[in-house]
Design a protein around this motif. Structure first.
Motif, mmCIF file in Angstrom:
data_model
loop_
_atom_site.group_PDB
_atom_site.id
_atom_site.type_symbol
_atom_site.label_atom_id
_atom_site.label_comp_id
_atom_site.label_asym_id
_atom_site.label_seq_id
_atom_site.Cartn_x
_atom_site.Cartn_y
_atom_site.Cartn_z
ATOM 1 N N GLY A 107 -57.210 -17.669 81.523
ATOM 2 C CA GLY A 107 -56.426 -18.758 81.964
ATOM 3 C C GLY A 107 -56.393 -19.063 83.386
ATOM 4 O O GLY A 107 -55.163 -19.496 83.881
ATOM 5 N N ALA A 108 -57.072 -18.401 84.113
ATOM 6 C CA ALA A 108 -56.867 -18.320 85.518
ATOM 7 C C ALA A 108 -57.081 -19.861 86.137
ATOM 8 O O ALA A 108 -57.996 -20.719 85.656
ATOM 9 C CB ALA A 108 -57.976 -17.425 86.391
ATOM 10 N N ARG A 109 -56.275 -20.133 86.982
ATOM 11 C CA ARG A 109 -56.129 -21.481 88.042
ATOM 12 C C ARG A 109 -56.589 -21.230 89.101
ATOM 13 O O ARG A 109 -56.885 -22.252 90.117
ATOM 14 C CB ARG A 109 -54.919 -22.140 87.547
ATOM 15 N N PHE A 110 -56.900 -19.900 89.555
ATOM 16 C CA PHE A 110 -57.323 -19.727 90.901
ATOM 17 C C PHE A 110 -58.434 -18.909 90.765
ATOM 18 O O PHE A 110 -58.772 -17.971 89.850
ATOM 19 C CB PHE A 110 -56.142 -18.738 91.691
ATOM 20 N N LEU A 111 -59.476 -19.106 91.708
ATOM 21 C CA LEU A 111 -60.797 -18.458 91.764
ATOM 22 C C LEU A 111 -61.097 -18.067 93.185
ATOM 23 O O LEU A 111 -61.176 -18.600 93.926
ATOM 24 C CB LEU A 111 -61.642 -19.824 91.199
ATOM 25 N N ALA A 112 -61.455 -16.900 92.960
ATOM 26 C CA ALA A 112 -62.161 -16.461 94.283
ATOM 27 C C ALA A 112 -63.943 -16.118 94.116
ATOM 28 O O ALA A 112 -63.996 -15.585 93.115
ATOM 29 C CB ALA A 112 -61.530 -14.928 94.497
ATOM 30 N N LEU A 113 -64.399 -17.046 94.994
ATOM 31 C CA LEU A 113 -65.947 -16.745 95.101
ATOM 32 C C LEU A 113 -66.346 -15.722 95.990
ATOM 33 O O LEU A 113 -66.549 -16.075 97.293
ATOM 34 C CB LEU A 113 -66.682 -18.039 95.305
ATOM 35 N N ALA A 114 -66.411 -14.533 95.554
ATOM 36 C CA ALA A 114 -66.563 -13.285 96.467
ATOM 37 C C ALA A 114 -67.772 -13.021 97.182
ATOM 38 O O ALA A 114 -67.773 -12.616 98.194
ATOM 39 C CB ALA A 114 -66.177 -12.216 95.583
ATOM 40 N N ASP A 115 -69.112 -13.819 96.613
ATOM 41 C CA ASP A 115 -70.388 -13.575 97.204
ATOM 42 C C ASP A 115 -70.862 -14.552 98.082
ATOM 43 O O ASP A 115 -71.835 -14.919 98.502
ATOM 44 C CB ASP A 115 -71.331 -13.342 95.874
ATOM 45 N N MET B 225 -59.713 -25.606 87.924
ATOM 46 C CA MET B 225 -59.108 -24.813 88.827
ATOM 47 C C MET B 225 -58.162 -25.522 89.883
ATOM 48 O O MET B 225 -58.654 -26.593 90.352
ATOM 49 C CB MET B 225 -60.162 -23.845 89.729
ATOM 50 N N GLN B 226 -57.002 -25.056 90.325
ATOM 51 C CA GLN B 226 -56.136 -25.616 91.201
ATOM 52 C C GLN B 226 -56.640 -25.222 92.534
ATOM 53 O O GLN B 226 -56.225 -25.780 93.488
ATOM 54 C CB GLN B 226 -54.735 -25.148 90.772
ATOM 55 N N ARG B 227 -56.886 -23.889 92.726
ATOM 56 C CA ARG B 227 -57.312 -23.233 94.118
ATOM 57 C C ARG B 227 -58.474 -22.587 93.936
ATOM 58 O O ARG B 227 -58.678 -21.483 93.064
ATOM 59 C CB ARG B 227 -56.083 -22.549 94.517
ATOM 60 N N VAL B 228 -59.321 -22.576 95.022
ATOM 61 C CA VAL B 228 -60.537 -21.813 95.052
ATOM 62 C C VAL B 228 -60.409 -21.268 96.512
ATOM 63 O O VAL B 228 -60.347 -22.032 97.452
ATOM 64 C CB VAL B 228 -61.835 -22.827 94.755
ATOM 65 N N PHE B 229 -61.084 -19.736 96.563
ATOM 66 C CA PHE B 229 -61.103 -19.093 97.932
ATOM 67 C C PHE B 229 -62.770 -18.970 97.778
ATOM 68 O O PHE B 229 -63.078 -18.181 96.778
ATOM 69 C CB PHE B 229 -60.371 -17.888 97.711
ATOM 70 N N LEU B 230 -63.305 -19.480 98.716
ATOM 71 C CA LEU B 230 -64.848 -19.119 99.025
ATOM 72 C C LEU B 230 -64.715 -18.164 100.267
ATOM 73 O O LEU B 230 -64.592 -18.378 101.247
ATOM 74 C CB LEU B 230 -65.364 -20.538 99.433
ATOM 75 N N LEU B 231 -65.220 -16.781 100.008
ATOM 76 C CA LEU B 231 -65.625 -15.885 100.910
ATOM 77 C C LEU B 231 -67.005 -15.629 101.319
ATOM 78 O O LEU B 231 -67.824 -15.575 100.462
ATOM 79 C CB LEU B 231 -64.744 -14.759 100.495
ATOM 80 N N PHE B 232 -67.243 -15.921 102.445
ATOM 81 C CA PHE B 232 -68.538 -15.934 102.877
ATOM 82 C C PHE B 232 -68.573 -14.989 104.287
ATOM 83 O O PHE B 232 -67.894 -15.347 105.082
ATOM 84 C CB PHE B 232 -68.949 -17.383 103.159
ATOM 85 N N PRO B 233 -69.792 -14.279 104.388
ATOM 86 C CA PRO B 233 -70.270 -13.477 105.386
ATOM 87 C C PRO B 233 -70.679 -14.551 106.481
ATOM 88 O O PRO B 233 -71.209 -15.584 106.271
ATOM 89 C CB PRO B 233 -71.099 -12.397 105.118
ATOM 90 N N PRO B 234 -70.908 -14.004 107.918
ATOM 91 C CA PRO B 234 -71.800 -14.955 108.701
ATOM 92 C C PRO B 234 -72.939 -15.399 108.494
ATOM 93 O O PRO B 234 -73.345 -16.638 108.721
ATOM 94 C CB PRO B 234 -71.703 -13.906 109.931
ATOM 95 N N GLU B 235 -73.647 -14.612 107.635
ATOM 96 C CA GLU B 235 -75.146 -14.860 107.277
ATOM 97 C C GLU B 235 -74.796 -16.045 106.257
ATOM 98 O O GLU B 235 -75.956 -16.761 105.912
ATOM 99 C CB GLU B 235 -75.988 -14.027 106.566
ATOM 100 N N ARG B 236 -74.073 -16.628 105.538
ATOM 101 C CA ARG B 236 -73.756 -17.603 104.830
ATOM 102 C C ARG B 236 -73.100 -18.761 105.301
ATOM 103 O O ARG B 236 -72.566 -19.690 104.648
ATOM 104 C CB ARG B 236 -73.197 -17.358 103.420
ATOM 105 N N ILE B 237 -72.719 -18.715 106.997
ATOM 106 C CA ILE B 237 -72.193 -19.703 107.412
ATOM 107 C C ILE B 237 -72.881 -21.408 107.157
ATOM 108 O O ILE B 237 -72.152 -22.189 106.819
ATOM 109 C CB ILE B 237 -71.973 -19.610 108.828
#
Length: 144
Positions: A83-91, A100-112
């Motif tokens: 039932g999550a409404r928050f999503l973290a895209l760790a890769d 989803m209400q809120r999404v966190f896109l975490l990206f390293p420099p090589e994915r800029i």
């Protein structure tokens, strides 16, 4: 929907996700963490147990019998049974995610470059708020 872009220049996702998870739970929400990399999910799982002293960040891997009860669910797809409404895209890979209400896109420099394409794509959508965060020493700063 709000999308927070986190450029990881100092700390890897497995160190950042526990902080996001703690704040998500503190806001009374549930979190789904997604990565195609099983080893990264394992490191994130360990980080949820060990990263923040005096915090217990209960979680589970998607596909188990108790997915619906997990406040934090880790998996390979952006469909969580918790039932999550928050999503973290760790890769660092953008995935469409309904509801989803809120999404966190975490990206390293090589994915800029991928993150920039996603930023532009989401800028064309109505009802999407975008924010960009970068690491400045040990702190996160909102910036251009």
């Amino acid at each position: 929907m709000r999308v927070d872009f986190y450029q990881l220049t100092r700390d890897p996702a497995e160190q950042v996700v526990p902080l996001i998870a703690r704040n998500t739970l503190g806001a009374g929400e549930r979190l789904l963490v997604v990565s195609d990399d099983e080893q990264q999910l394992a490191r994130i799982s360990a980080g949820l147990w060990q990263k923040i002293p005096d915090s217990f960040l209960a979680h589970g891997l998607a596909g188990g019998p108790h997915d619906a009860r997990q406040p934090i669910l880790l998996g390979k797809a952006p469909q969580g049974d918790n039932g999550a409404r928050f999503l973290a895209l760790a890769d660092g890979v953008w995935r469409e995610s309904e509801g989803m209400q809120r999404v966190f896109l975490l990206f390293p420099p090589e994915r800029i470059d991928d993150a920039r394409r996603t930023w532009r794509l989401l800028g064309q959508r109505e009802g999407v708020e975008r924010r960009y965060w970068r690491q400045d020493g040990g702190k996160w700063r909102e910036g251009p």
